[in-house]
Enzyme design. Structure first.
Site, PDB file in Angstrom:
ATOM      1  N   GLU A 329       0.805  -1.223   0.000  1.00 56.85           N
ATOM      2  CA  GLU A 329       0.000   0.000   0.000  1.00 56.85           C
ATOM      3  C   GLU A 329       0.837   1.271   0.000  1.00 56.85           C
ATOM      4  O   GLU A 329       0.350   2.350  -0.313  1.00 56.85           O
ATOM      5  CB  GLU A 329      -0.956   0.016   1.198  1.00 56.85           C
ATOM      6  CG  GLU A 329      -0.290   0.011   2.553  1.00 56.85           C
ATOM      7  CD  GLU A 329      -0.073  -1.410   3.056  1.00 56.85           C
ATOM      8  OE1 GLU A 329       0.311  -1.557   4.215  1.00 56.85           O
ATOM      9  OE2 GLU A 329      -0.283  -2.350   2.286  1.00 56.85           O
ATOM     10  N   ASP A 371      16.729  17.935 -32.024  1.00 60.11           N
ATOM     11  CA  ASP A 371      16.960  18.776 -33.188  1.00 60.11           C
ATOM     12  C   ASP A 371      18.422  19.216 -33.176  1.00 60.11           C
ATOM     13  O   ASP A 371      19.190  18.878 -32.281  1.00 60.11           O
ATOM     14  CB  ASP A 371      16.007  19.975 -33.210  1.00 60.11           C
ATOM     15  CG  ASP A 371      16.245  20.937 -32.032  1.00 60.11           C
ATOM     16  OD1 ASP A 371      17.014  20.580 -31.127  1.00 60.11           O
ATOM     17  OD2 ASP A 371      15.664  22.034 -32.027  1.00 60.11           O
ATOM     18  N   ASN A 707       6.080 -13.948   3.625  1.00 64.67           N
ATOM     19  CA  ASN A 707       5.158 -13.943   4.771  1.00 64.67           C
ATOM     20  C   ASN A 707       3.916 -14.779   4.493  1.00 64.67           C
ATOM     21  O   ASN A 707       3.469 -15.569   5.338  1.00 64.67           O
ATOM     22  CB  ASN A 707       4.739 -12.506   5.103  1.00 64.67           C
ATOM     23  CG  ASN A 707       5.800 -11.784   5.917  1.00 64.67           C
ATOM     24  OD1 ASN A 707       6.772 -12.400   6.360  1.00 64.67           O
ATOM     25  ND2 ASN A 707       5.632 -10.493   6.110  1.00 64.67           N
TER      26      ASN A 707
END
Length: 896
Positions: A329, A371, A707
């Site tokens: 998150e 350019d 986990n």
């Protein structure tokens, strides 16, 4: 009269039948014309060739201009003379764009579910992450966009208009078709116009075509040489967005606003939706990879826990906590804060970042299209060479050219100034003491040359003539070979032509110089005196490269960025400049050649060539899209009207503060200094930013995977939850807090040597490779808590959960240092002080929570002292195994 420049431009424009002296800046057939509708080009071509009385009658106007009531009626019908601009987003639209990404949407759903299940803590934590990341991006981008708006400088906002025979200054937006305008040096041309009269008029069309030299314009009716001629090459047409370099003119307004050439390009740019950049595509692909993983693992955890424990509501809350734990998150906030920090650093290096995503694209960029004029070159015409008739350096030629430029009347333009920059000649030649102007033979369009006559020490008169090579040769009977004047025969003429052709082939603009000694008694001279001249040599001009260009190109090449030159200018000039600055010229492709290719051929040509000349805006855009289609991350740097479509099509559009407004609007980044050195610094900063983002994603993905893998094992074999939902949320929050300092972390120099790119497959492989390593030590902790400390029943589950909470948090935090670098952590590569402080503090908090007075609040309990030697052993073993596996991974897969 700016005769030197006029002669020179006329020479370039004139086409010699033998083909030796074709204008080097060839007409841009298919150039800007192909960026606008065919009917507009046809209308302009017709207006250029139509008799003036007929044009005036068709537009219901007259040479003294419209009356106010007529102009008001036309204005009401056609609208103001304004070009369509990209409208800035309303604040709420900008806020929505800052919020809208897959992770924010997923986190919002999780926050709503948490709220509905009365999990207030999870709701606050998740909601805070979404709000912080969205607002941080909104504020930073808002600041940058306001800075970009302040950079927009209006060149001119009024025009001199004839209304009812009277000159008046009116706002440009009030101009209408049929108005008569008066122009002078420095004016911006406010609309597309047909010249009525012109005196020494030179116009810079660089913003439209990319040509560095000004173009001579005249009121004479253009020859009817076929409908295919580009309107930009018609001498009696002026175009909105160009500007007057010298001279004066009056002109009839043919078109205003979006009906102009400029307006057609602007309409195309603003109507085109931006294609997703590499950054957006990369973030979305990685986001969906992690989201798909969460969508598979969370239901699996729910089913296993519900089936084995029998409490489906508890299982649902635990699965929801796992989903939150699996979802990084902090990713939106870490990404945004990392980009914002990069934007702040770049602002100190004279770079304004309009879109934060562009910083990552800066780092990922592997092809830079630029350019030529003002980027590789100084955007300034200088006298490059002064040679004798066979190309050898000659001071005498420079002295005579200086006398001619010094004593000619009229405005001094770019080429005059280039010669007159040699001010030391005034002293060396004793100009004031030894020379007096006698007369001048002015320029005309038949001879295309001009002469001055000077008296040298009151001894004799010297006629000095300069002009187009073929016109000077037509007046010459001799040439100077060393100190001897010899007759100009066919063999010598061929050598002269070969010499000038060689200079032209090097991209130089060549003007010939000839002299003639005349008796001192004459005071009035005419065209008849321009005979039997002696050709003494040439002066040649060039827009030279910047001193910083060559080292900047070398630095970009060393960092894996290929530079390609896309210009509207002449191919010979461009190739010469590229060779001078050390840019490899692997073939030169011109715009008309691109027109004959299909998309597949253009894709191949874009890879094979490094120099593209005589390009239209659509050519540039097509090349950029072709390179992106080939898998490159493409940057485009430009400042002209003709660059706007390509700026918008690129992954990262780069412009400068002096660019036209439409170019700045299309750009993602604005440089306050038009230099490739600034770009190189931006590239490295972008890579540091990108590298730190990848660190967080790798660390979080692998840690979360480990986990959840451990949770699945524990759920299958334990009679209680291995960790409460509250523990998962707190552990996840603490870990995320430790990551806040990642934007400030050091980055190994080796990691920014080459472009970085998003690779979801690599991230997935990294996650699966390193994630289970932590599970080995999680299972070790399970065994330790179950057998050594007796936490083997629901009555002792709090001790079990506390033991795994500490191990889980400390290994998660330790992994930050282990996999932030491919080197040996703490020895070969040290993290930044903020990251060291943050991770150390979180590890201390992780130990304090079960051992301190807040343990009961978090449903934890104090661990026995015997636990901590085991904890230390687990951490040391985890560090050793991860380091070994990292070396294996590095050898097998490499490290980005």
């Amino acid at each position: 009269m700016n005769l030197f420049t006029r002669l020179f431009e006329s020479f370039l424009r004139k086409r010699h039948t033998a083909g030796h002296f074709r204008r080097q800046t060839m007409p841009l057939e298919n150039s800007t014309a192909r960026a606008v509708p065919d009917h507009l080009a046809q209308q302009l071509q017709a207006a250029a060739r139509e008799a003036l009385p007929a044009v005036l009658a068709r537009l219901h106007t007259r040479t003294e201009g419209l009356h106010d009531d007529e102009a008001d009626a036309i204005l009401a019908q056609t609208g103001p003379n304004e070009v369509e601009h990209e409208k800035p987003l309303a604040w709420y639209q900008h806020l929505w764009l800052c919020y809208k990404n897959p992770f924010n949407l997923l986190l919002t759903v999780l926050a709503v579910v948490s709220y509905l299940t009365e999990d207030v803590k999870a709701t606050i934590v998740i909601g805070s992450m979404v709000v912080l990341s969205t607002l941080l991006r909104f504020v930073q981008e808002g600041r940058s966009n306001r800075a970009a708006e302040r950079l927009k400088a209006m060149v001119s906002n009024t025009a001199t208009v004839l209304r009812g025979g009277q000159q008046r200054e009116l706002p440009i937006r009030q101009l209408v078709q049929g108005d008569i305008i008066v122009l002078s040096a420095g004016d911006m041309i406010p609309a597309d116009c047909r010249l009525l009269s012109a005196k020494d008029l030179f116009v810079s069309q660089a913003a439209m075509t990319g040509e560095s030299l000004p173009v001579e314009k005249m009121a004479e009716l253009a020859e009817d040489d076929g409908a295919g001629k580009n309107p930009m090459d018609l001498a009696n047409l002026l175009f909105m967005g160009t500007n007057v370099i010298s001279g004066a003119a009056s002109a009839l307004v043919l078109a205003t606003g979006n009906r102009t050439y400029f307006g057609a390009i602007a309409t195309r740019v603003t109507a085109t939706e931006r294609t997703p950049t590499a950054f957006e595509a990369g973030v979305n692909s990685v986001s969906w990879l992690l989201i798909r993983f969460a969508l598979v693992m969370a239901p699996l955890v729910f089913l296993i826990n519900g089936w084995t424990k029998g409490d489906w509501m508890e299982a649902f809350l635990f699965a929801l906590s796992v989903a939150v734990g699996l979802t990084p998150e902090m990713l939106p906030m870490i990404v945004t804060s990392t980009l914002a920090k990069g934007a702040v650093k770049l602002s100190k290096k004279k770079v304004v970042v309009k879109r934060l995503d562009a910083i990552q694209n800066f780092g990922a960029m592997d092809v830079l299209c630029t350019d030529k004029t003002g980027t590789l070159t100084q955007d300034k015409i200088v006298l490059e060479r002064h040679t004798d008739v066979f190309g050898q350096p000659s001071t005498e030629v420079l002295q005579f050219a200086y006398l001619n430029s010094h004593y000619q009347t009229g405005l001094k333009n770019l080429l005059d100034r280039a010669v007159l920059d040699h001010v030391e000649l005034q002293t060396e030649m004793q100009l004031v003491r030894d020379y007096v102007k006698v007369d001048e033979i002015p320029f005309d369009f038949v001879r295309r040359r001009m002469s001055v006559v000077v008296a040298e020490k009151n001894d004799h008169h010297e006629l000095i003539c300069k002009g187009a090579v073929e016109e000077i040769l037509a007046a010459c009977s001799h040439l100077r070979q060393g100190d001897v004047d010899v007759p100009l025969d066919t063999a010598l003429l061929d050598r002269v032509l070969a010499t000038t052709h060689g200079l032209n082939a090097e991209g130089l603009r060549v003007v010939a110089v000839a002299v003639k000694e005349v008796p001192p008694h004459k005071t009035v001279y005419g065209v008849a005196d321009e005979t039997a001249l002696t050709l003494i040599g040439y002066v040649a001009f060039l827009d030279p490269p910047k001193e910083s260009t060559a080292p900047a190109l070398r630095a970009l090449a060393e960092h894996g960025v290929t530079v390609k030159v896309l210009t509207g200018d002449n191919h010979l000039v461009t190739a010469k400049i590229c060779r001078e600055v050390g840019l490899p010229v692997r073939g030169v492709l011109q715009g008309p050649q691109l027109d004959d290719m299909d998309d597949a051929q253009v894709a191949v040509a874009a890879e094979q060539h490094t120099v593209f000349a005589k390009l239209s805006p659509l050519h540039k855009e097509r090349l950029v899209r072709a390179l992106r289609g080939n898998g490159h991350i493409v940057g485009f740097m430009g400042d002209g009207i003709n660059d706007a479509p390509a700026l918008r099509a690129a992954d990262i559009g780069i412009s400068v503060d002096s660019a036209v407004d439409i170019a700045k609007e299309a750009a993602d980044i604005i440089l306050l200094e038009k230099s490739l050195m600034v770009l190189e610094e931006g590239v490295l900063e972008g890579r540091r930013t990108f590298s730190n983002m990848l660190k967080y994603i790798r660390m979080t993905a692998s840690s979360n995977f480990g986990n959840v893998f451990s949770v699945l094992i524990a759920s299958a074999f334990l009679p209680f939850l291995p960790m409460l939902p509250l523990h998962l949320l707190v552990q996840n929050l603490l870990y995320d807090v430790s990551q806040i300092a990642i934007p400030f972390d050091n980055v190994d120099a080796e990691l920014i040597q080459q472009p970085l790119s998003w690779n979801p497959r690599d991230i997935g492989r990294f996650m699966v490779f390193f994630g289970p390593l932590s599970s080995i030590f999680d299972v070790t902790t399970f065994v330790l808590m179950w057998h050594v400390f007796g936490a083997n029943s629901p009555a002792h589950q709090t001790l079990f959960q506390s033991g795994w909470f500490v191990v889980g948090l400390l290994t998660q935090t330790l992994i930050v240092h282990l996999i932030r670098t491919p080197k040996l952590p703490f020895i070969d590569s040290m993290a930044s002080v903020p990251l060291l402080v943050a991770t150390t503090a979180i590890m201390a908090v992780g130990v304090f929570l079960p051992m301190g007075p807040l343990a009961s609040y978090f449903k934890l309990e104090a661990l026995p002292l015997a636990y901590f030697p085991w904890l230390l052993a687990i951490l040391v073993a985890y560090t050793a195994l991860t380091t070994l596996m990292k070396r294996y991974y590095l050898r097998k897969f490499g490290w980005q």
